[in-house]
Design a protein around this motif. Structure first.
Motif, short mmCIF file in Angstrom:
data_model
loop_
_atom_site.label_atom_id
_atom_site.label_comp_id
_atom_site.label_asym_id
_atom_site.label_seq_id
_atom_site.Cartn_x
_atom_site.Cartn_y
_atom_site.Cartn_z
N GLU A 185 22.17 59.53 39.66
CA GLU A 185 23.56 59.07 39.54
C GLU A 185 23.82 58.44 38.17
O GLU A 185 24.93 58.53 37.65
CB GLU A 185 23.88 58.04 40.63
N ARG A 186 22.82 57.79 37.61
CA ARG A 186 22.98 57.17 36.29
C ARG A 186 23.35 58.21 35.24
O ARG A 186 24.06 57.92 34.29
CB ARG A 186 21.70 56.45 35.88
N PHE A 187 22.86 59.42 35.40
CA PHE A 187 23.10 60.46 34.41
C PHE A 187 24.37 61.26 34.68
O PHE A 187 24.75 62.09 33.87
CB PHE A 187 21.88 61.39 34.32
N ASP A 188 25.03 61.01 35.82
CA ASP A 188 26.27 61.73 36.13
C ASP A 188 27.34 61.48 35.07
O ASP A 188 28.13 62.37 34.76
CB ASP A 188 26.81 61.33 37.51
N ALA A 189 27.40 60.27 34.54
CA ALA A 189 28.43 59.92 33.55
C ALA A 189 27.94 60.11 32.12
O ALA A 189 28.64 59.75 31.18
CB ALA A 189 28.87 58.47 33.75
N ALA A 190 26.77 60.69 31.95
CA ALA A 190 26.18 60.82 30.62
C ALA A 190 25.81 62.27 30.33
O ALA A 190 25.14 62.91 31.12
CB ALA A 190 24.94 59.94 30.51
N SER A 191 26.23 62.73 29.19
CA SER A 191 25.82 64.04 28.71
C SER A 191 24.55 63.82 27.88
O SER A 191 24.48 62.87 27.09
CB SER A 191 26.94 64.63 27.86
#
Length: 183
Positions: free
Chosen positions: A117-123
């Motif tokens: 989930e932490r990487f959902d907002a990060a490309s």
């Protein structure tokens, strides 16, 4: 300006008393945290990837260690899920955040948020050494784990820098338990 009562460490043998009222007892963990909250620091997200998927965490305990060879030092909580993944994978990236990336820092700092989930907002993208770099970071360092050392309730990681990059923007700063931007 508000000043708080000074907290002093016991004096060294043969030295003068430490501040008004003389020496005090060993500082509490909370008093130490309160004092260290007054040390401004850049905000970074430490990332890695491997067979168990991506992992990342927010960190402010990051500094350069050596120019020859290029080494960086990162301190990671011993209970961090990211530390386990860094050890397993052997690489990590230091992603220095821009002043407009406070929400990203919060996402990666939340212990209750699942790693994926932490990487959902990060490309992000992978560098040649396998480290995972966040797109849009102010600066980044792709590192191979060089050494690890015990550091109380943290582990000190040193990483050999394999690749790096930066852009021109303003950094995100952590001071007095809040995010700030340079004026």
């Amino acid at each position: 300006m508000t000043w708080h009562t000074p907290i002093a460490l016991p004096p060294l043998p043969g030295s003068a008393p430490a501040g008004p009222g003389g020496p005090c007892a060993q500082p509490s963990a909370q008093a130490f945290r309160d004092v260290m909250a007054h040390l401004p620091a850049g905000v970074s997200v430490i990332t890695t990837d491997g067979i168990h998927g991506p992992a990342g965490m927010t960190a402010s305990a990051v500094c350069s260690l050596s120019l020859d060879p290029p080494l960086v030092l990162v301190c990671v909580d011993n209970n961090s899920r990211t530390l386990v993944r860094i050890r397993d994978h052997g690489t990590f990236a230091v992603n220095v955040l821009r002043q407009d990336q406070a929400n990203l820092a919060k996402d990666f700092a939340d212990r209750d948020t699942d790693q994926r989930e932490r990487f959902d907002a990060a490309s992000c993208r992978h560098e040649a050494d396998g480290s995972l770099v966040l797109d849009g970071a102010l600066a980044w360092l792709s590192c191979q784990v060089q050494d690890t050392y015990p550091g109380g309730d943290h582990t000190i990681l040193t990483g050999r820098v394999n690749a790096l990059g930066y852009t021109h923007s303003q950094p995100l700063i952590w001071y007095s338990r809040r995010f700030h931007a340079l004026a």
